[in-house]
Structure formats: structure tokens, C-alpha cells
Design a protein around this motif. Structure first.
Motif, PDB file in Angstrom:
ATOM      1  N   GLY A   1       3.084  -5.438  -4.553  1.00 54.00           N
ATOM      2  CA  GLY A   1       2.697  -6.696  -4.375  1.00 54.00           C
ATOM      3  C   GLY A   1       3.339  -8.096  -3.712  1.00 54.00           C
ATOM      4  O   GLY A   1       2.961  -7.339  -2.838  1.00 54.00           O
ATOM      5  N   VAL A   2       3.303  -9.297  -4.165  1.00 54.43           N
ATOM      6  CA  VAL A   2       3.568 -10.387  -3.273  1.00 54.43           C
ATOM      7  C   VAL A   2       4.529 -10.244  -2.898  1.00 54.43           C
ATOM      8  O   VAL A   2       5.173 -10.261  -4.018  1.00 54.43           O
ATOM      9  N   TYR A   3       5.147 -10.658  -1.803  1.00 54.55           N
ATOM     10  CA  TYR A   3       6.691 -11.140  -1.805  1.00 54.55           C
ATOM     11  C   TYR A   3       6.261 -12.372  -1.018  1.00 54.55           C
ATOM     12  O   TYR A   3       5.471 -12.965  -0.044  1.00 54.55           O
ATOM     13  N   ILE A   4       7.087 -13.116  -0.646  1.00 54.00           N
ATOM     14  CA  ILE A   4       7.465 -14.527  -0.155  1.00 54.00           C
ATOM     15  C   ILE A   4       8.329 -14.353   1.409  1.00 54.00           C
ATOM     16  O   ILE A   4       8.976 -14.159   1.165  1.00 54.00           O
ATOM     17  N   TRP A   5       7.687 -15.246   2.127  1.00 54.48           N
ATOM     18  CA  TRP A   5       8.708 -14.874   3.430  1.00 54.48           C
ATOM     19  C   TRP A   5       8.035 -16.596   4.296  1.00 54.48           C
ATOM     20  O   TRP A   5       8.078 -16.896   3.309  1.00 54.48           O
TER      21      TRP A   5
ATOM     22  N   THR B   1       1.099  -9.398   1.247  1.00 56.21           N
ATOM     23  CA  THR B   1       1.003  -8.634   0.029  1.00 56.21           C
ATOM     24  C   THR B   1       1.146  -7.072   0.798  1.00 56.21           C
ATOM     25  O   THR B   1       0.962  -6.212   1.722  1.00 56.21           O
ATOM     26  N   VAL B   2       2.045  -6.509  -0.573  1.00 56.18           N
ATOM     27  CA  VAL B   2       2.285  -4.200   0.139  1.00 56.18           C
ATOM     28  C   VAL B   2       1.902  -3.942  -0.775  1.00 56.18           C
ATOM     29  O   VAL B   2       1.717  -4.010  -1.635  1.00 56.18           O
TER      30      VAL B   2
ATOM     31  N   ASP C   1       2.293  -0.661   9.223  1.00 59.81           N
ATOM     32  CA  ASP C   1       3.255   0.276   8.240  1.00 59.81           C
ATOM     33  C   ASP C   1       4.478  -1.049   9.061  1.00 59.81           C
ATOM     34  O   ASP C   1       4.792  -1.123   7.510  1.00 59.81           O
ATOM     35  N   THR C   2       4.416  -2.149   9.515  1.00 62.02           N
ATOM     36  CA  THR C   2       5.163  -3.257   9.245  1.00 62.02           C
ATOM     37  C   THR C   2       4.920  -4.558   8.821  1.00 62.02           C
ATOM     38  O   THR C   2       3.734  -5.052   9.827  1.00 62.02           O
TER      39      THR C   2
ATOM     40  N   PRO D   1       3.047   0.268   3.771  1.00 61.32           N
ATOM     41  CA  PRO D   1       4.862   0.755   4.746  1.00 61.32           C
ATOM     42  C   PRO D   1       3.922   2.204   4.224  1.00 61.32           C
ATOM     43  O   PRO D   1       4.922   2.671   3.286  1.00 61.32           O
ATOM     44  N   ASN D   2       3.509   3.018   4.575  1.00 63.88           N
ATOM     45  CA  ASN D   2       2.802   4.494   4.318  1.00 63.88           C
ATOM     46  C   ASN D   2       3.469   5.657   4.899  1.00 63.88           C
ATOM     47  O   ASN D   2       3.304   6.497   5.077  1.00 63.88           O
TER      48      ASN D   2
END
Length: 98
Positions: A71-75, A95-96, A23-24, A16-17
Motif C-alpha cells: 500500500g501507500v504510506y506517507i513520509w 508505495t510498498v 528492500d528498504t 521489502p521482500n
């Protein structure tokens, strides 16, 4: 009985830069009608940072209008689809990147 395949593509990273490319974050559902949908995203401390019931609304990588850290996010996606798919719960990580 043949269990139909659940055709869903969930990216494992996005950036998302603001460059207009990846970006999403948004799961892509295909081949079945969805009557209920819920997408949730958590950080590594277990805080829910995004939630939507609109399958067309992606996560933009922000929490309260501030971009999250790399980092890593859980969905998790909870959905109810046609009678052949039924109710499903799918989980994973994304991963973002910047």
C-alpha cells in the motif's frame, strides 16, 4: 539572491521482500551537510509506524518486526542543513510492493 537547490532523491516505491533489491526506503541527501535529520512514516490511518533521527538508518518496511501490508504510506523528512539550505520539511508518499 540565488536559493540553492536541495538535492534529495526519495524513492516512490520499494519492495521489502528480502531479495536484496530495493528492500528498504531511505531518502538520499546530496551536496550539503546536515546537522539535524528526522524521517517519519505513517500508515493511511495516521499511525506513525517508523521514526529515526539517523540519516543512515532506512525503513525496512516493518512495524514491530512484522512487514506492513502492500500500500501507500506517507513520509516526512525534517532537516536542518548548512546556512544555504536552512531548515526544511519535505513530504511525500511511498508505495510498498511485494
Amino acid at each position: 539572491i540565488i536559493d540553492p537547490d536541495l538535492l534529495i532523491y526519495v524513492p516512490n516505491a520499494f519492495s521489502p521482500n528480502g531479495d536484496g533489491v530495493n528492500d528498504t526506503f531511505q531518502p538520499s541527501l546530496d551536496g550539503f551537510a546536515v546537522s539535524e535529520y528526522r524521517l517519519m512514516v505513517w500508515d493511511r490511518w495516521g499511525e506513525m509506524i517508523f521514526e529515526t533521527e539517523d540519516r543512515l538508518q532506512p525503513w525496512n518496511g516493518a512495524l514491530k518486526d512484522e512487514l506492513v501490508q502492500e500500500g501507500v504510506y506517507i513520509w516526512q523528512v525534517d532537516l536542518l542543513a548548512d546556512e544555504f539550505v536552512g531548515r526544511r520539511r519535505l513530504r511525500g508518499h511511498v508505495t510498498v510492493l511485494r
